[in-house]
Design an enzyme around this catalytic site. Structure first.
Site, short mmCIF file in Angstrom:
data_model
loop_
_atom_site.label_atom_id
_atom_site.label_comp_id
_atom_site.label_asym_id
_atom_site.label_seq_id
_atom_site.Cartn_x
_atom_site.Cartn_y
_atom_site.Cartn_z
N LYS A 172 0.87 -1.19 0.00
CA LYS A 172 0.00 0.00 0.00
C LYS A 172 0.90 1.23 0.00
O LYS A 172 1.47 1.59 1.01
CB LYS A 172 -0.91 0.00 1.23
CG LYS A 172 -2.21 0.69 0.99
CD LYS A 172 -2.50 2.06 1.51
CE LYS A 172 -1.73 2.89 2.42
NZ LYS A 172 -1.54 4.25 1.88
N GLU A 247 9.79 1.11 10.72
CA GLU A 247 10.86 2.08 10.46
C GLU A 247 10.23 3.46 10.57
O GLU A 247 9.44 3.85 9.70
CB GLU A 247 11.45 1.86 9.06
CG GLU A 247 12.11 0.49 8.86
CD GLU A 247 13.39 0.33 9.64
OE1 GLU A 247 13.93 1.34 10.15
OE2 GLU A 247 13.86 -0.81 9.77
N CYS A 281 13.98 10.35 6.61
CA CYS A 281 14.03 9.92 8.01
C CYS A 281 15.44 10.12 8.54
O CYS A 281 15.65 10.50 9.68
CB CYS A 281 13.60 8.46 8.13
SG CYS A 281 14.53 7.35 7.07
N GLU A 382 10.54 16.01 15.29
CA GLU A 382 11.17 15.76 14.00
C GLU A 382 10.90 16.95 13.08
O GLU A 382 9.76 17.41 12.98
CB GLU A 382 10.59 14.48 13.38
CG GLU A 382 11.18 14.15 12.03
CD GLU A 382 10.69 12.83 11.44
OE1 GLU A 382 9.54 12.46 11.70
OE2 GLU A 382 11.49 12.17 10.75
P1 NAD Z 1 2.56 8.33 7.80
O1 NAD Z 1 2.79 7.48 8.97
O2 NAD Z 1 1.53 9.38 7.87
O3 NAD Z 1 2.18 7.43 6.51
C1 NAD Z 1 2.98 6.34 6.10
C2 NAD Z 1 2.10 5.30 5.42
O4 NAD Z 1 1.15 4.80 6.37
C3 NAD Z 1 1.27 5.85 4.25
O5 NAD Z 1 1.18 4.87 3.24
C4 NAD Z 1 -0.08 6.07 4.89
O6 NAD Z 1 -1.13 6.06 3.96
C5 NAD Z 1 -0.15 4.88 5.84
N1 NAD Z 1 -1.09 5.03 6.96
C6 NAD Z 1 -1.47 6.16 7.60
N2 NAD Z 1 -2.38 5.87 8.56
C7 NAD Z 1 -2.56 4.52 8.54
C8 NAD Z 1 -3.35 3.61 9.29
N3 NAD Z 1 -4.18 4.04 10.25
N4 NAD Z 1 -3.28 2.29 9.01
C9 NAD Z 1 -2.45 1.85 8.04
N5 NAD Z 1 -1.69 2.66 7.28
C10 NAD Z 1 -1.74 3.98 7.53
O7 NAD Z 1 3.99 8.90 7.44
P2 NAD Z 1 4.35 10.21 6.63
O8 NAD Z 1 4.22 11.35 7.54
O9 NAD Z 1 3.62 10.25 5.35
O10 NAD Z 1 5.90 9.90 6.31
C11 NAD Z 1 6.93 10.55 6.91
C12 NAD Z 1 7.40 9.85 8.17
O11 NAD Z 1 7.99 8.60 7.82
C13 NAD Z 1 8.48 10.62 8.90
O12 NAD Z 1 8.27 10.56 10.28
C14 NAD Z 1 9.75 9.89 8.52
O13 NAD Z 1 10.81 10.06 9.42
C15 NAD Z 1 9.26 8.49 8.47
N6 NAD Z 1 10.18 7.66 7.69
C16 NAD Z 1 10.94 6.72 8.33
C17 NAD Z 1 11.86 5.97 7.62
C18 NAD Z 1 12.73 4.94 8.29
O14 NAD Z 1 13.28 4.10 7.59
N7 NAD Z 1 12.86 4.95 9.60
C19 NAD Z 1 12.02 6.19 6.25
C20 NAD Z 1 11.23 7.16 5.64
C21 NAD Z 1 10.31 7.88 6.36
#
Ligand code: NAD
Length: 478
Positions: A172, A247, A281, A382
């Site tokens: 997804k 992650e 991230c 962050e």
């Molecule tokens: P997010 O958590 O809002 O969304 C990430 C994914 O989760 C998307 O596909 C979203 O549609 C899905 N999602 C959201 N709510 C959900 C739910 N209730 N159930 C299932 N899926 C759901 O993240 P974001 O804000 O879009 O992305 C940025 C974040 O990701 C930052 O905090 C960044 O640091 C982190 N990140 C971490 C890594 C790592 O490897 N540690 C890498 C890249 C990004």
């Protein structure tokens, strides 16, 4: 572009689904629409992945590895088509889209190479006439949920180990970056990956993501995204005791000690912060420099920030694209306001750039802020954009204490020419990765994953295979 889900090796329309718009963050134009695939889409995809699982598991690991290598070759061959698509939906400069796709390809190749390392152990003398062995079994259907900042590499981190260990996948992507992922699935299928092994279901997190995370036939959720959503996924997964890897967010510190190669450290800080418009991230999010060099460091990074060329991702020469969303830019503006109110001084950037080109997208100047309060938002939360705070510190112990005074523990860097101090920092910083005198590059060979609020479990490295398999013990008596 108007698309469907990709299920069981074919485009799969979701009749009557709500449509979600995808817009170009650089100019607001419509890139395409996707269906909110929801429970119906997830149910169909999980069923296809479940049906494909036995034959995929029965395929010898080496054969699975060869197919994954073919998929990598096919993605590489499609780079000219995929890179502009990635730039349109994500916003990053074309050059960075090509780099991201290259990393995606390399990760898949890495796991193709590891396919022959999937094995168990044996014990020859458990008891008289009794031998024992362990088998490595795939989990079954894996749900992969990824964010918008690196849609292809973050997915490859999951697909590579999942496929070579014999799992099937329902992915997804974020609702704002679905098109490259859907195209990757078509390409993988055309390259020979059997139908049902790799399915992609577009839609929002709250509806479609939630349906995937709570599906009883999904054995694992491999999630990359924000810390609050990661915690929610873990709670949801608990209902079926699904495996999870998370992650999550980070606030990576970069420490520069008084004996460091200051120019190299400044370059690493600038590159580490402003790559992907600061939306990584593993971006450098806090700089702590010894008080004797701190102002030089802050001015050096500010100079580099001031020289970056902002523009639409497809414009030649663009080094910094827009932020991905209006909310993302608003959050950065608020964090900067808070930093300044707390006593921070803006050394570079500071706002939205002026000009017609910039009015249409979510641009923000690369910004450096000197010495805000240690309890301001840029220190505690962050920062997911082109905003970098720099603080003076009093030597190694103070730097490590500041670095560790964060709820996050993803990556970290230290710059020093003193081996002892470098080792002390590597041992004592609470983070999953420490780079010493090095740019923050992630290697496929090394496990990657955060401590504290930054994650649970590892990706990358041979270690990742463990997170896609179960160990089963067998006893033989003769
Ligand atoms: P997010 O958590 O809002 O969304 C990430 C994914 O989760 C998307 O596909 C979203 O549609 C899905 N999602 C959201 N709510 C959900 C739910 N209730 N159930 C299932 N899926 C759901 O993240 P974001 O804000 O879009 O992305 C940025 C974040 O990701 C930052 O905090 C960044 O640091 C982190 N990140 C971490 C890594 C790592 O490897 N540690 C890498 C890249 C990004």
């Amino acid at each position: 572009m108007v698309t469907h889900a990709f299920i069981n090796g074919a485009a799969h329309p979701i009749e009557g689904a709500d449509e979600l718009e995808v817009r170009d963050p650089g100019d607001g134009s419509l890139v395409g629409t996707i269906p909110e695939a929801g429970t119906r889409g997830i149910d169909a995809a999980v069923e296809a992945a479940r049906a494909a699982f036995p034959a995929w598991w029965a395929t010898p690991a080496g054969e699975r590895g060869k197919l994954v290598a073919k998929v990598a070759d096919a993605i590489e061959a499609a780079t000219d088509e995929l890179a502009p698509m990635l730039t349109a939906e994500q916003g990053k400069p074309l050059r960075e889209s090509r780099l991201e796709l290259h990393r995606c390809v390399e990760t898949l190749r890495h796991y193709a190479g590891l396919s022959l390392n999937i094995r168990g152990t044996s014990v020859s003398d458990l008891d008289t006439g009794t031998r024992g062995m362990t088998l490595s079994r795939p989990l079954g259907v894996v749900g992969a949920i990824v964010p918008w900042n690196f849609p292809t590499t973050l997915l490859a981190n999951k697909l590579g180990p999942a496929f070579v260990t014999g799992n099937t996948v329902v992915a997804k992507p974020d609702e704002t970056t679905p098109f490259v992922t859907l195209r990757l699935a078509e390409i993988a299928h055309a390259a020979g990956l059997p139908a049902g092994v790799f399915n992609v279901v577009p839609g929002s997190g709250e509806v479609t993501g939630q349906a995937l995370a709570s599906h009883p036939d999904v054995r694992k959720i491999a999630f990359t995204g924000s810390t609050p959503v990661g915690k929610h996924i873990m709670r949801t997964a608990a209902d079926h005791l699904k495996r999870v890897t998370l992650e999550l967010g980070g606030s990576d510190p970069l420490i520069i000690l008084d004996d460091a190669d200051v120019d190299a450290a400044i370059s690493a800080a600038s590159m580490g912060r402003f790559f992907n418009c600061g939306q990584a991230c593993l971006a450098i999010k806090r700089v702590y420099a010894d008080a004797s060099i701190a102002e030089q460091v802050a001015q050096g990074i500010a100079e580099k920030a001031g020289r970056l060329t902002l523009g639409h991702g497809t414009t030649k020469g663009t080094q910094l694209g827009p932020l991905h969303s209006q909310e993302g830019r608003a959050t950065i503006a608020k964090q900067l306001e808070d930093a300044v109110a707390s006593g921070g001084e803006v050394l570079a950037g500071g706002g939205v750039p002026e000009g017609e080109v910039y009015d249409r997208g979510w641009f923000h100047e690369p910004t450096v802020v000197w010495n805000p309060s240690h309890d301001s938002a840029v220190s505690v939360d962050e920062t997911f954009g082109p905003l970098l705070p720099v603080w003076p510190v009093d030597g190694l112990d103070d730097a490590i204490a500041r670095a560790n005074a964060s709820p996050f523990g993803l990556g970290s860097s230290v710059w020093t020419n003193d081996l002892g101090r470098a080792m002390a920092a590597a041992e004592r910083i609470d983070a999953g990765y420490t780079w010493v005198n090095s740019r923050t590059k992630v290697y496929d060979e090394l496990p990657f994953g955060g401590l504290k609020e930054s994650g649970y479990g590892k990706e990358h490295g041979e270690e990742a295979l463990r997170y896609y398999t179960e160990v089963k013990s067998v006893v033989f008596r003769s």
